[in-house]
Write an enzyme that holds these catalytic residues in place. Sequence first.
Site, mmCIF file in Angstrom:
data_model
loop_
_atom_site.group_PDB
_atom_site.id
_atom_site.type_symbol
_atom_site.label_atom_id
_atom_site.label_comp_id
_atom_site.label_asym_id
_atom_site.label_seq_id
_atom_site.Cartn_x
_atom_site.Cartn_y
_atom_site.Cartn_z
ATOM 1 N N HIS A 21 48.532 42.128 40.555
ATOM 2 C CA HIS A 21 48.656 41.215 39.418
ATOM 3 C C HIS A 21 47.585 40.131 39.472
ATOM 4 O O HIS A 21 46.964 39.802 38.473
ATOM 5 C CB HIS A 21 50.058 40.566 39.407
ATOM 6 C CG HIS A 21 51.140 41.555 39.131
ATOM 7 N ND1 HIS A 21 51.840 41.594 37.953
ATOM 8 C CD2 HIS A 21 51.629 42.579 39.873
ATOM 9 C CE1 HIS A 21 52.720 42.589 37.977
ATOM 10 N NE2 HIS A 21 52.608 43.197 39.141
ATOM 11 N N ASP A 118 51.722 36.403 33.139
ATOM 12 C CA ASP A 118 52.006 37.750 33.602
ATOM 13 C C ASP A 118 53.129 38.372 32.766
ATOM 14 O O ASP A 118 54.032 37.668 32.302
ATOM 15 C CB ASP A 118 52.438 37.683 35.072
ATOM 16 C CG ASP A 118 52.526 39.049 35.701
ATOM 17 O OD1 ASP A 118 51.509 39.486 36.255
ATOM 18 O OD2 ASP A 118 53.585 39.692 35.636
ATOM 19 N N VAL A 338 39.823 46.218 52.659
ATOM 20 C CA VAL A 338 38.436 46.657 52.445
ATOM 21 C C VAL A 338 37.980 46.234 51.059
ATOM 22 O O VAL A 338 38.792 45.868 50.212
ATOM 23 C CB VAL A 338 38.282 48.186 52.579
ATOM 24 C CG1 VAL A 338 38.666 48.668 53.964
ATOM 25 C CG2 VAL A 338 39.077 48.908 51.504
ATOM 26 N N HIS A 355 47.086 56.137 44.976
ATOM 27 C CA HIS A 355 48.482 56.038 44.540
ATOM 28 C C HIS A 355 48.582 55.745 43.043
ATOM 29 O O HIS A 355 49.671 55.714 42.496
ATOM 30 C CB HIS A 355 49.193 54.954 45.339
ATOM 31 C CG HIS A 355 48.768 53.550 44.990
ATOM 32 N ND1 HIS A 355 47.453 53.179 44.812
ATOM 33 C CD2 HIS A 355 49.490 52.417 44.774
ATOM 34 C CE1 HIS A 355 47.390 51.889 44.505
ATOM 35 N NE2 HIS A 355 48.615 51.404 44.486
ATOM 36 N N TRP A 358 47.345 50.653 38.825
ATOM 37 C CA TRP A 358 46.466 50.683 37.657
ATOM 38 C C TRP A 358 45.071 50.093 37.928
ATOM 39 O O TRP A 358 44.078 50.532 37.370
ATOM 40 C CB TRP A 358 47.130 50.007 36.457
ATOM 41 C CG TRP A 358 46.322 50.229 35.216
ATOM 42 C CD1 TRP A 358 45.678 49.295 34.477
ATOM 43 C CD2 TRP A 358 46.047 51.507 34.596
ATOM 44 N NE1 TRP A 358 45.017 49.888 33.431
ATOM 45 C CE2 TRP A 358 45.218 51.243 33.482
ATOM 46 C CE3 TRP A 358 46.391 52.829 34.881
ATOM 47 C CZ2 TRP A 358 44.746 52.251 32.648
ATOM 48 C CZ3 TRP A 358 45.926 53.839 34.052
ATOM 49 C CH2 TRP A 358 45.110 53.545 32.950
ATOM 50 N N ASN A 359 45.011 49.086 38.800
ATOM 51 C CA ASN A 359 43.684 48.525 39.096
ATOM 52 C C ASN A 359 42.807 49.575 39.769
ATOM 53 O O ASN A 359 41.620 49.699 39.453
ATOM 54 C CB ASN A 359 43.802 47.295 39.988
ATOM 55 C CG ASN A 359 44.525 46.185 39.265
ATOM 56 O OD1 ASN A 359 44.007 45.610 38.317
ATOM 57 N ND2 ASN A 359 45.760 45.911 39.670
HETATM 58 N N1 UDP Z 1 42.316 46.534 47.192
HETATM 59 C C1 UDP Z 1 41.170 46.265 47.910
HETATM 60 N N2 UDP Z 1 41.164 46.518 49.233
HETATM 61 C C2 UDP Z 1 42.221 47.043 49.898
HETATM 62 C C3 UDP Z 1 43.400 47.352 49.144
HETATM 63 C C4 UDP Z 1 43.406 47.085 47.791
HETATM 64 O O1 UDP Z 1 40.172 45.782 47.351
HETATM 65 O O2 UDP Z 1 42.138 47.224 51.109
HETATM 66 C C5 UDP Z 1 42.360 46.155 45.769
HETATM 67 C C6 UDP Z 1 42.089 47.297 44.814
HETATM 68 O O3 UDP Z 1 40.703 47.441 44.594
HETATM 69 C C7 UDP Z 1 42.847 46.842 43.572
HETATM 70 C C8 UDP Z 1 44.027 46.057 44.123
HETATM 71 O O4 UDP Z 1 43.657 45.687 45.444
HETATM 72 O O5 UDP Z 1 42.043 45.966 42.813
HETATM 73 C C9 UDP Z 1 45.300 46.868 44.205
HETATM 74 O O6 UDP Z 1 45.833 47.020 42.960
HETATM 75 P P1 UDP Z 1 46.429 48.392 42.423
HETATM 76 O O7 UDP Z 1 46.899 48.135 41.033
HETATM 77 O O8 UDP Z 1 45.465 49.494 42.584
HETATM 78 O O9 UDP Z 1 47.636 48.717 43.385
HETATM 79 P P2 UDP Z 1 48.810 47.841 44.064
HETATM 80 O O10 UDP Z 1 48.227 47.251 45.271
HETATM 81 O O11 UDP Z 1 49.267 46.827 43.065
HETATM 82 O O12 UDP Z 1 49.842 48.875 44.374
#
Ligand code: UDP
Length: 461
Positions: A21, A118, A338, A355, A358-359
Amino acid sequence: MSGSGSGSVHVALLPSAGMGHLTPFLRLASLLVQHQCQVTLVSPELTVSFAESELMSRFLSAFPEVNQIQFHLLPFDTATANSTDPFWLQFEAIRRSAHLLSSLLPSLSPPLSALITDVTLISSVIPVTESLCLPNYILFTSSAKMFSLFSFFPTASSSASLDAEILEIPGVLPIPKSLIPPLLLVPNSLFANIFMEDSSKLTKLNGVFINTFEGLEVQTLEALNGGKVIEGLPSIFSVGPFMPCEFEKRDQLGATLKWLDHQPAESVVYVSFGSRTAMTRNQIREIGHGLLRSGCKFLWVLKDKIVDKDEEEELDQVVGHEIMKRIKKQGMVVKTWVDQGEILGHKAVGGFVSHCGWNSVTEAAYHGVRILAWPLHGDQKINAEVVVMSGLGMWVRSWGWGGEIVVKGEEIGEAVKEMMGNESLKTKAAEVKEAARKAIDVGGSCEVTFRGLINEWKSNN
Ligand code: UDP
Ligand code: UDP
């Protein structure tokens, strides 16, 4: 709230909990700054994870012109919330404190043109914005397809459509029941309660931002904006894909990128399940075996706990010493945060086991990296469906929800091999990337939307 009169636009943003978020909120904030808006970030005093506080401080140092106001959350009895998830409890804490915004927001100068909160805060923020006569927008942090489910939810619940094997949402491709987030179907779960309460108030909003673009979800966007899903929805602004920003980069993460620098172009599969999805030990070990069996080079980010503050054990202990030795010959595995934006943009990366948070999906789309979808919780199967329908990736549906079964290494290896060797996925992912770039290019849909909105906000002043 009276206007500033000077023509300047001042927007306040209130994100909710978790990187999934916070990240899109900060990317939206940086877009607003680029469009010469003054931005105030309303942020809860304490974050759930280290990753959130780290990102917030990077953002604030990169944008000294952004004003931050701390939002003090009132304590509440978590036993009354029907959830044990730390991120959902924080959503609820923010919801229960939202009325305090009534005294916080009027003190901002110049007066606000709009508030963007949000999606999980809709019903608690509406009384505040109504009393202040302040335009109220939300950022929906998932796909437009998930938004169609969100907006149609009260209708579906009242007509018992949720009991059917397939949910028919007007104008949108049907959604099999097996894709619906399981907690939505549990009466009185916090997820179902918030979903129900908030979705019935959508028509009171001034607009909804979604981090998506037509190249990914044209049919759903047309159905939503054409009044097919439900009548009276406010405008849905597709302003994606949000690009990973400069401020998100962390210097100390050189190791993974250095390793990638030594791999052939598009040879590496990147494996990550986002910021908050922990796998069981058994599943982690099967993934290790699967990646080895695939024969592909890989960069694997694993998580042992939902919240990073709880991580204790060393990588070797989690993965197992024996398999760790073999992994080092074929790939790289880490248990730290990372720089995903940089990794997906690296020329050595050819595929992504994701997984489908959405990001992650939109970042893969932006970089044209094909996906092997492995949705586990919440909205992720709905997002995985978008991935498949857009051609960006493939999905082995029999893997079920997270924790339902332990997917065997053999199957994982085969699926990874298939995704990496699939030329048509590669071509399609490149097309999605082209559409993504067009959407955010000068004169693209994203810029046109922001210009229109900013003009509207100025004329309201
Ligand atoms: N992310 C990252 N490094 C990590 C793990 C996650 O940069 O080691 C970032 C990823 O690029 C994304 C966000 O964290 O922007 C995760 O959001 P997403 O909607 O993919 O999944 P959530 O973590 O909410 O399940
Ligand atoms: N969970 C997770 N990652 C997520 C979403 C949820 O690890 O991205 C965990 C969460 O902590 C909770 C469980 O999975 O304990 C169920 O969460 P969710 O709200 O997604 O329910 P579901 O619909 O999967 O049953």
